[in-house]
Design an enzyme around this catalytic site. Structure first.
Site, short mmCIF file in Angstrom:
data_model
loop_
_atom_site.label_atom_id
_atom_site.label_comp_id
_atom_site.label_asym_id
_atom_site.label_seq_id
_atom_site.Cartn_x
_atom_site.Cartn_y
_atom_site.Cartn_z
N LYS A 87 92.20 89.58 92.10
CA LYS A 87 91.40 90.59 93.03
C LYS A 87 91.63 90.40 94.48
CE LYS A 87 87.52 89.09 91.26
NZ LYS A 87 87.88 88.26 90.11
N ASP A 132 84.64 89.33 99.31
CA ASP A 132 84.78 88.83 98.39
C ASP A 132 83.33 88.38 97.95
OD1 ASP A 132 86.08 87.57 95.99
OD2 ASP A 132 86.64 85.67 97.14
N ARG A 240 95.98 82.45 87.90
CA ARG A 240 95.85 81.27 88.66
C ARG A 240 95.82 79.80 87.98
NH1 ARG A 240 90.08 81.53 91.17
NH2 ARG A 240 91.00 82.98 92.76
#
Length: 371
Positions: A87, A132, A240
Site C-alpha cells: 500500500k 497511512d 515485505r
C-alpha cells in the site's frame, strides 16, 4: 514543516535519483544498517515495475493516465489490505506517475483538527497526501477531511464559545491516498469520498519469486532458482516478509557459506529463524499447539487462547489468525476457534476418532493429547 508529517519528492525530475542507473542497480552496503532504508530501496518506483496485484495495478494505471491527460488531480484513492502487501509503495508510485511531490503522515499522528489543517493548508496544487492507517484518525480530523476532500476547503475556527468564527480557507486541488488494514472501521461518509478503492490480496508464489529475484539483484546477492522457490513458499504471500527473509538468508549464507544462496542454505536459515516449510512462525505454531494439545481442537475463545500462548488477544487475532484461517488450519466460529484437520496433521498429531471425516474437529470437554 510540522513534526507529524514528512515530505518525499519521489516523482519530481530534480530529485528522481531513485531511477538513475547506478542507484537502481544495487543497494549501498554501507547504508544497510538501517532496515527502513533497505526496504525503501527495494520498492519499485513505477507501476510497470510493480509485481502482482494485476487488477488493482491496471485500474490504478487507468485512473492516473486519464488524470494526466486532463491535466487535473486524480480522484482520491483508498488502498486496503493486510500489512506488507504494497500500500505504501503504491502511494509513492502514484506520486511518481503524476510527477508530483508526496506528503506522508498517518492517522495516529493526526489527533486534532488543527494538525490536519496545518498539513492541508500547506499543500501545493496537485500534490499527493498519503494518510497511512487512515482509519485511526480522530473524529474531529475526519470531519474536517470530509470537507477538504469534497470541496477543497477547510473552515478554520477562530475563538471559542458563542463568539467563535469559522473562516473558510480555499485549498488547491490535491489527491488523498489513504491506506488501511481495516477498511471496515472507516466511516461510510469518509469511504464514499474516495473515487477509487483498491483491495490488495496476498501474492501467489510466482509473483513473490519475481520480487525476490529483483530484490536479490538490488542487494547484489547470488541466489539459485530453487532457493527463490523455497523462500517464496515460506513468505506467507507477503512481499515485505519475503524481502525480510531474503536478507536473513543472505546473512546465513555469508556467515556459514560462500555468500551464494542455494536451497540448502535457504532452508537452514529459515529453520534457524523458526519459519517452517509452510510459513508458520513460532507464534503460529504456539497457537495451533495450544488449540490442539490443551483444548482438544476447540472451540476456545480468543482471550483464553491468547493467555495460553502468552500474547495479547489483539496480537493473536491480527498477526497469527488471518494466515492460519487462510491456510485452512483454523476456523472462527460463534463459539470460538476450532482446529481443522490440517492443523493436527501439521503438528504430527492424530485427531480424535470422533472427528474423522469431519472438517471441523469438535471438542468434547476433555483436553486430551493425541499423538
Amino acid at each position: 514543516m510540522s513534526g507529524f508529517a514528512s515530505e518525499i519528492r519521489e516523482g519530481t525530475p530534480e530529485s528522481d535519483d531513485a531511477r538513475s542507473p547506478e542507484s537502481s542497480r544495487v543497494v549501498d552496503p554501507a547504508r544497510e544498517n538501517d532496515e527502513q532504508i533497505v526496504e525503501a530501496a527495494l520498492r519499485p518506483k513505477r507501476l510497470a515495475d510493480f509485481p502482482g496485484q494485476p487488477r488493482v495495478r491496471d485500474q490504478l494505471d487507468l485512473v492516473l493516465r486519464a488524470a494526466r491527460q486532463r491535466g487535473t488531480a486524480p480522484d482520491h484513492i483508498l488502498l486496503s489490505g493486510p500489512p506488507g502487501l504494497g500500500k505504501t509503495t503504491l502511494a509513492m508510485i502514484v506520486a511518481a506517475e503524476l510527477e508530483q511531490p508526496i506528503r506522508v503522515t498517518s492517522g495516529p499522528a493526526i489527533q486534532h483538527a488543527g494538525d490536519l489543517a496545518a498539513i492541508l493548508s500547506s499543500l501545493a496544487e496537485h500534490e499527493v497526501l498519503f494518510l497511512d492507517e487512515i482509519h485511526r484518525m480522530s473524529r474531529a480530523a475526519e470531519e474536517m477531511l470530509y470537507l477538504a476532500m469534497e470541496d477543497f476547503r477547510v473552515d478554520i475556527i477562530v475563538g471559542k464559545g458563542p463568539g467563535a468564527t469559522a473562516i473558510p480557507l480555499e485549498l488547491p486541488p490535491f489527491t488523498v491516498v489513504g491506506a488501511t488494514t481495516r477498511d471496515g472501521l472507516l466511516p461510510a461518509p469518509l469511504r464514499d469520498r474516495f473515487g477509487f478503492t483498491g483491495r490488495l490480496d496476498f501474492y501467489d508464489p510466482a509473483d513473490l519469486a519475481r520480487i525476490l529475484r529483483r530484490s536479490a539483484g538490488l542487494l547484489a546477492v547470488q541466489i539459485d532458482d530453487d532457493a527463490v522457490v523455497e523462500i517464496a513458499g515460506r513468505s506467507r504471500g507477503t512481499p515485505r516478509i519475503a524481502n525480510r527473509l531474503l536478507r536473513r538468508v543472505r546473512d546465513w549464507a555469508q556467515v556459514h557459506g560462500d555468500g551464494r544462496i542455494d536451497r540448502g542454505a535457504a532452508a537452514a536459515a529459515l529453520d534457524l529463524f523458526d519459519v517452517d516449510p509452510v510459513g508458520l512462525d513460532r507464534l503460529d505454531r504456539a497457537v495451533l499447539d495450544a488449540l490442539c494439545r490443551k483444548y482438544g481442537g476447540g472451540p476456545v475463545g480468543i482471550t483464553t487462547l491468547a493467555v495460553a500462548v502468552g500474547e495479547e488477544p489483539d496480537t493473536v487475532e491480527t498477526v497469527a489468525e488471518p494466515y492460519l484461517v487462510r491456510q485452512g488450519f483454523l476456523e472462527r466460529t460463534a463459539r470460538g476457534r476450532t482446529a481443522l484437520r490440517a492443523a493436527w496433521t501439521h503438528l504430527g498429531l492424530i485427531p480424535p476418532h470422533t472427528a474423522i471425516g469431519q472438517d471441523v474437529l469438535p471438542f468434547d470437554g476433555v483436553a486430551t493429547r493425541f499423538e
